[in-house]
Design a protein around this motif. Structure first.
Motif, mmCIF file in Angstrom:
data_model
loop_
_atom_site.group_PDB
_atom_site.id
_atom_site.type_symbol
_atom_site.label_atom_id
_atom_site.label_comp_id
_atom_site.label_asym_id
_atom_site.label_seq_id
_atom_site.Cartn_x
_atom_site.Cartn_y
_atom_site.Cartn_z
ATOM 1 N N LEU A 1 0.731 -1.167 -0.039
ATOM 2 C CA LEU A 1 -0.051 -0.157 -0.014
ATOM 3 C C LEU A 1 0.819 1.256 0.027
ATOM 4 N N LYS A 2 1.991 1.166 0.871
ATOM 5 C CA LYS A 2 2.795 2.460 0.968
ATOM 6 C C LYS A 2 3.453 2.687 -0.492
ATOM 7 N N LYS A 3 3.743 1.703 -1.238
ATOM 8 C CA LYS A 3 3.975 2.028 -2.757
ATOM 9 C C LYS A 3 3.206 2.755 -3.576
ATOM 10 N N LEU A 4 1.984 2.674 -3.193
ATOM 11 C CA LEU A 4 0.994 3.054 -4.321
ATOM 12 C C LEU A 4 0.816 4.692 -4.412
ATOM 13 N N PRO A 5 0.838 5.479 -3.542
ATOM 14 C CA PRO A 5 0.941 6.936 -3.841
ATOM 15 C C PRO A 5 1.855 7.281 -5.166
ATOM 16 N N ALA A 6 3.182 6.647 -4.987
ATOM 17 C CA ALA A 6 4.133 7.103 -6.110
ATOM 18 C C ALA A 6 3.736 6.669 -7.567
ATOM 19 N N ILE A 7 2.975 5.692 -7.737
ATOM 20 C CA ILE A 7 2.606 5.120 -9.004
ATOM 21 C C ILE A 7 1.057 5.390 -9.370
ATOM 22 N N SER A 8 0.215 5.869 -8.566
ATOM 23 C CA SER A 8 -1.057 5.893 -8.509
ATOM 24 C C SER A 8 -1.511 6.529 -10.235
ATOM 25 N N SER A 9 -0.770 7.574 -10.674
ATOM 26 C CA SER A 9 -1.143 8.105 -11.834
ATOM 27 C C SER A 9 -0.833 6.973 -13.009
ATOM 28 N N ARG A 10 0.024 6.098 -12.808
ATOM 29 C CA ARG A 10 0.064 5.163 -13.809
ATOM 30 C C ARG A 10 -1.051 3.780 -13.652
ATOM 31 N N LEU A 11 -1.716 4.016 -12.721
ATOM 32 C CA LEU A 11 -2.811 2.941 -12.586
ATOM 33 C C LEU A 11 -4.090 3.566 -12.970
ATOM 34 N N PRO A 12 -4.421 3.836 -14.311
ATOM 35 C CA PRO A 12 -5.851 4.295 -14.418
ATOM 36 C C PRO A 12 -7.040 3.256 -14.411
ATOM 37 N N SER A 13 -6.702 2.100 -14.621
ATOM 38 C CA SER A 13 -7.720 1.106 -14.325
ATOM 39 C C SER A 13 -8.230 0.775 -12.997
ATOM 40 N N ILE A 14 -7.480 1.234 -12.009
ATOM 41 C CA ILE A 14 -7.707 1.015 -10.577
ATOM 42 C C ILE A 14 -8.826 1.917 -10.206
ATOM 43 N N LYS A 15 -10.097 1.151 -9.403
ATOM 44 C CA LYS A 15 -11.019 2.085 -8.919
ATOM 45 C C LYS A 15 -11.198 1.940 -7.365
ATOM 46 N N ARG A 16 -10.650 0.547 -6.928
ATOM 47 C CA ARG A 16 -10.883 0.247 -5.499
ATOM 48 C C ARG A 16 -9.528 -0.423 -4.795
ATOM 49 N N VAL A 17 -9.336 -0.037 -3.659
ATOM 50 C CA VAL A 17 -8.147 -0.600 -2.822
ATOM 51 C C VAL A 17 -8.516 -1.298 -1.759
ATOM 52 N N ILE A 18 -8.344 -2.561 -1.540
ATOM 53 C CA ILE A 18 -8.743 -3.159 -0.048
ATOM 54 C C ILE A 18 -7.413 -3.523 0.142
ATOM 55 N N TYR A 19 -7.210 -3.189 1.724
ATOM 56 C CA TYR A 19 -5.911 -3.451 2.305
ATOM 57 C C TYR A 19 -5.819 -4.492 3.590
ATOM 58 N N PHE A 20 -4.961 -5.100 3.609
ATOM 59 C CA PHE A 20 -5.011 -6.272 4.851
ATOM 60 C C PHE A 20 -4.404 -5.309 5.871
ATOM 61 N N GLU A 21 -5.385 -5.209 6.977
ATOM 62 C CA GLU A 21 -4.448 -4.425 8.426
ATOM 63 C C GLU A 21 -3.556 -5.479 8.714
ATOM 64 N N ASP A 22 -2.609 -4.627 9.523
ATOM 65 C CA ASP A 22 -1.369 -5.230 10.189
ATOM 66 C C ASP A 22 -1.160 -4.609 11.383
ATOM 67 N N GLU A 23 -1.575 -5.612 12.533
ATOM 68 C CA GLU A 23 -1.180 -5.313 13.836
ATOM 69 C C GLU A 23 0.233 -4.667 13.913
ATOM 70 N N ALA A 24 0.963 -4.869 13.126
ATOM 71 C CA ALA A 24 2.422 -4.594 13.474
ATOM 72 C C ALA A 24 2.796 -3.620 12.741
ATOM 73 N N VAL A 25 2.091 -2.280 12.301
ATOM 74 C CA VAL A 25 2.357 -1.679 11.403
ATOM 75 C C VAL A 25 2.455 -0.245 12.210
ATOM 76 N N ASP A 26 3.451 0.511 12.012
ATOM 77 C CA ASP A 26 3.753 1.929 12.530
ATOM 78 C C ASP A 26 2.521 2.741 12.618
ATOM 79 N N ALA A 27 2.284 3.556 13.614
ATOM 80 C CA ALA A 27 0.882 4.359 13.736
ATOM 81 C C ALA A 27 1.050 5.338 12.775
#
Ligand SMILES: *[C@@H]1O[C@H](CO)[C@@H](O)[C@H](O)[C@H]1NC(C)=O
Ligand SMILES: *[C@@H]1O[C@H](CO)[C@@H](O)[C@H](O)[C@H]1NC(C)=O
Length: 731
Positions: free
Chosen positions: A222-248
């Motif tokens: 998910l963290k990589k997406l903002p940088a390439i979002s303009s190159r992903l025209p077909s994407i409409k929805r993103v579903i992410y797996f929560e991670d207990e171990a993720v930095d606030a």
């Protein structure tokens, strides 16, 4: 956050694991002495070779009449016709899943570990490492897994996903990956998978080519997406797996994705629970997965795998694993975007096994992400089955041998004696195989090694690349378990050949799986024909129910390597060269495109030479290169840093940096001599022995793009990157 590369297989940092081994070594030498004494007493046991003969003469595959191009075709001897489904009615992954979940509704299905605490430690050079303290496995039943898959599917539809558009999953292996895929299958939605190690351009290409509208990923991706979002025209929805171990701090990432509908996996499930949708079940010829794997050249190709392909492979592999059932515990940690892992998990759930999730970075007590003094996944899970790739096993072997060598003395002697005795036993020269003596060695010498993967493994499956005979034996003995070696490609939905567990031989991949035929087709130009003696040889062609539909949106490439014969059977041309042993087992001996014709007309096989030279202690990675306009070959090698530096110290060579050492003539000469020796030992011809070589200081890992996730060489990339070095070697 530095996480050490995460998804790649070779990050399995075995150096560390074997520290375990050393700490056991004290105990081991004490018991070892007792063991050796006992051994002296029971030594006069009878020699015998009855065991070996019984299995040696059995025909494991027999010739069969088949259509298509002429060749020698074999089928598995246990089944007179090809098997297609695990049982009647299980014609798709979705149907199989539903039936299993009903039958095993109260059994454990998927397990993940609970996070107890997480900390970030900083190492000396300012790099940050995450350390986890993980608790017990928390299990959900098959009944609950089914409910969750249904809810997820309903939620997806409610979010507006249209059934005929694609979902992509781009994530490390975990329970939600499996649930999400099963949810999609129940709605006849095709899932696109992409190797996490493929890199940004390949990701953008794959998502665009398949016009994916919903992307499912974990936080890391998910963290990589903002940088390439303009190159992903077909994407409409993103579903992410929560991670207990993720930095606030990482949590804020969702705010950067406002132009897409972005929900967590749990939110989609809950949406589905309140808005149930009827299933739209697929048929067996519908595409379940478009799998993008690393190609050796250009953009990755998406292989279209049907439901029928997956259930056929699962049905066939089930017949190989004895007594598979709910009491088995499978440790899942290879990428699910890899066809071997996907197929293995389907096999496991089809028999109602418990699947516990792990990762290369948390697997053992000494894994990178495991907090010191707490337990790694294998110690808690105590799996009975696991799948692995040869590169990992090779490292285990090297790691153990190195430790034994360092230890020296009694420990080394005992290890060597124990090893030899067990080897004799396995080769059928020593009846002590299954008796008291085995107990002794297993308990006192090899137990510490086994305990690293939990101590309960009963079978190990290996796939992805050929396993060296030595390594196979080594694992047989040290882990005390048989290894089933699988051979197959994404294009054959993993399933092609699989060695049987009662087969004590090494270096072969077994008979065809009962879901397909294997045919050898003569390749005159390369010098391999089906009339060769002592064994028929030729290109390996696989036909049957596990042969996939072809490459997505690439008919040209599909027609090149897939053929349908006059009887309607699909065949895939693997490009591998194999030979059939007298008992029908296949051995892979070469790769078509790795054969180069030299100036004077000799053919040389790069893969064969590399395998031979790889036995030199100095070599970590090696690529042999042959320019067809010359009559000799050259080599590029990454030396084992530790061993080369030790040699330099002993030889009194001064250098400031490792790079400098790699460029020194004396170091090159030393390594080159070891290669010449290895070539001689393997019986290579003069023109097969590299005349010159260069030493490269940096290891080739999947992140560098120079090898695939399964650590196969990417020759084109290597050639491009080291163009100057190769040029120099020829001038
Ligand atoms: C499943 O979906 C595919 C692609 O949208 C479609 O061609 C196929 O007919 C569907 N299968 C069934 C059984 O409806
Ligand atoms: C997506 O694919 C289309 C062709 O199908 C191509 O024209 C376009 O340039 C691609 N877009 C990206 C961002 O790669």
């Amino acid at each position: 956050m530095e996480d050490g590369g995460g998804d790649c297989l070779n990050m399995f940092c075995l150096e560390k694991i074997w520290q375990n081994y050393v700490s056991f070594a004290k105990e081991y030498s004490l018991y070892g002495i007792i063991g050796a004494l006992l051994l002296a007493v029971i030594s006069p046991l009878i020699f015998s070779s009855i065991n070996a003969h019984k299995t040696k003469n059995r025909k494991r595959a027999v010739p069969v009449d088949a259509g298509g191009e002429p060749g020698l075709t074999m089928r598995n001897s246990r089944f007179s016709s090809l098997i297609q489904f695990p049982w009647d009615g299980a014609t798709t992954v979705a149907a199989l899943f539903e039936q299993v979940c009903e039958k095993h509704s109260k059994d454990r299905s998927l397990g993940m570990r609970k996070l107890i605490s997480r900390e970030v430690v900083e190492s000396g050079n300012g790099r940050k490492f995450e350390k986890l303290h993980l608790g017990e496995y928390v299990w959900q039943t098959y009944g609950l897994t089914f409910e969750r898959a249904c809810s997820f599917a309903s939620g997806l539809i409610k979010m507006g996903h249209e059934r005929d558009s694609h979902v992509a999953i781009f994530s490390d292996t975990r329970a939600e990956w499996f649930i999400a895929a099963q949810g999609c299958f129940r709605q006849n939605i095709t899932v696109v998978t992409i190797y996490a190690s493929l890199g940004e351009d390949a990701l953008v290409h794959s998502l665009n080519e398949t016009q994916v509208s919903t992307l499912i990923c974990d936080f890391k991706q998910l963290k990589k997406l903002p940088a390439i979002s303009s190159r992903l025209p077909s994407i409409k929805r993103v579903i992410y797996f929560e991670d207990e171990a993720v930095d606030a701090a990482d949590g804020g990432i969702v705010d950067h994705l406002k132009h897409w509908t972005t929900l967590s996996f749990a939110e989609v499930e809950s949406l589905g629970r309140t808005n149930p949708a009827d299933p739209t079940l697929p048929s067996s010829t519908d595409v379940a997965v478009v799998m993008y794997t690393s190609g050796s050249t250009g953009y990755p190709k998406g292989v279209m795998i049907t439901h029928g392909n997956i259930v056929a492979t699962a049905a066939a592999v089930r017949t190989i694993i004895p007594d598979l059932g709910p009491s088995d515990v499978y440790m899942a940690y290879l990428p699910l975007a890899h066809v071997f892992e996907l197929a293995a998990e389907v096999v496991m759930f089809s028999a109602g096994c418990a699947i516990g999730y792990s990762s290369a970075l948390t697997m053992t007590d000494t894994s990178n992400k495991i907090k010191r003094g707490t337990k790694g996944d294998a110690s808690v899970l105590k799996p009975t089955l696991m799948i692995t790739v040869p590169a990992i096993l090779d490292r285990i072997r090297d790691g153990v041998l190195k430790k034994v060598e360092e230890k020296g003395g009694v420990a080394k002697k005992l290890f060597n004696v124990g090893y030899k005795r067990r080897l004799m036993a396995i080769d059928g020269k020593w009846l002590g195989a299954w008796g008291l003596e085995r107990l002794l060695w297993d308990n006192f010498v090899f137990k510490p090694i086994r305990s690293i993967v939990g101590g309960r493994i009963r079978l190990m499956l290996s796939g992805g690349a050929p396993l060296y005979a030595d390594t196979q034996r080594f694992i047989n003995i040290c882990l005390g378990v048989p290894i089933g070696q699988g051979y197959g490609l994404t294009e054959t939905c993993a399933g092609a050949a699989f060695s049987e567990f009662d087969d004590p031989s090494v270096g072969r991949v077994g008979p065809p799986l009962p879901c397909c035929y294997i045919k050898l087709v003569s390749w005159e130009e390369g010098g391999y024909t089906i009339s060769d003696s002592p064994m028929p040889r030729g290109e390996v062609v696989v036909g049957g129910h596990s042969i996939t539909k072809g490459y997505y949106n690439n008919d040209e490439k599909t027609n090149e390597v897939y053929k349908v014969d006059e009887r309607g059977m699909r065949w895939f041309y693997t490009g591998d060269v194999g030979q059939f042993h007298p008992d029908g087992c296949l051995e892979i001996i070469d790769r078509k495109k790795d054969i180069v014709k030299l100036q004077h007309g000799e053919y040389i096989s790069l893969g064969k030479i590399e395998a031979a030279l790889g036995t030199s202690n100095y070599v970590e990675n090696i690529m042999v290169y042959a320019d067809p306009f010359h009559n000799y070959c050259v080599a590029l090698a990454v030396p084992s840093r530790q061993i080369l530096e030790k040699w330099a110290r002993d030889a009194g060579i001064e250098y400031s940096k490792f790079e400098e050492l790699c460029q020194s003539d004396r170091a090159i000469q030393e390594v080159h001599q070891s290669l010449v020796k290895a070539a001689k030992t393997a019986g290579l011809d003069k023109f097969e022995t590299p005349e010159k070589m260069a030493l490269l200081p940096d290891p080739w890992t999947p992140e560098t793009g120079l090898v695939t996730a399964a650590l196969k060489l990417k020759r084109e990339q290597l050639k491009a990157k080291f163009k100057d070095e190769l040029h120099k070697l020829y001038h």
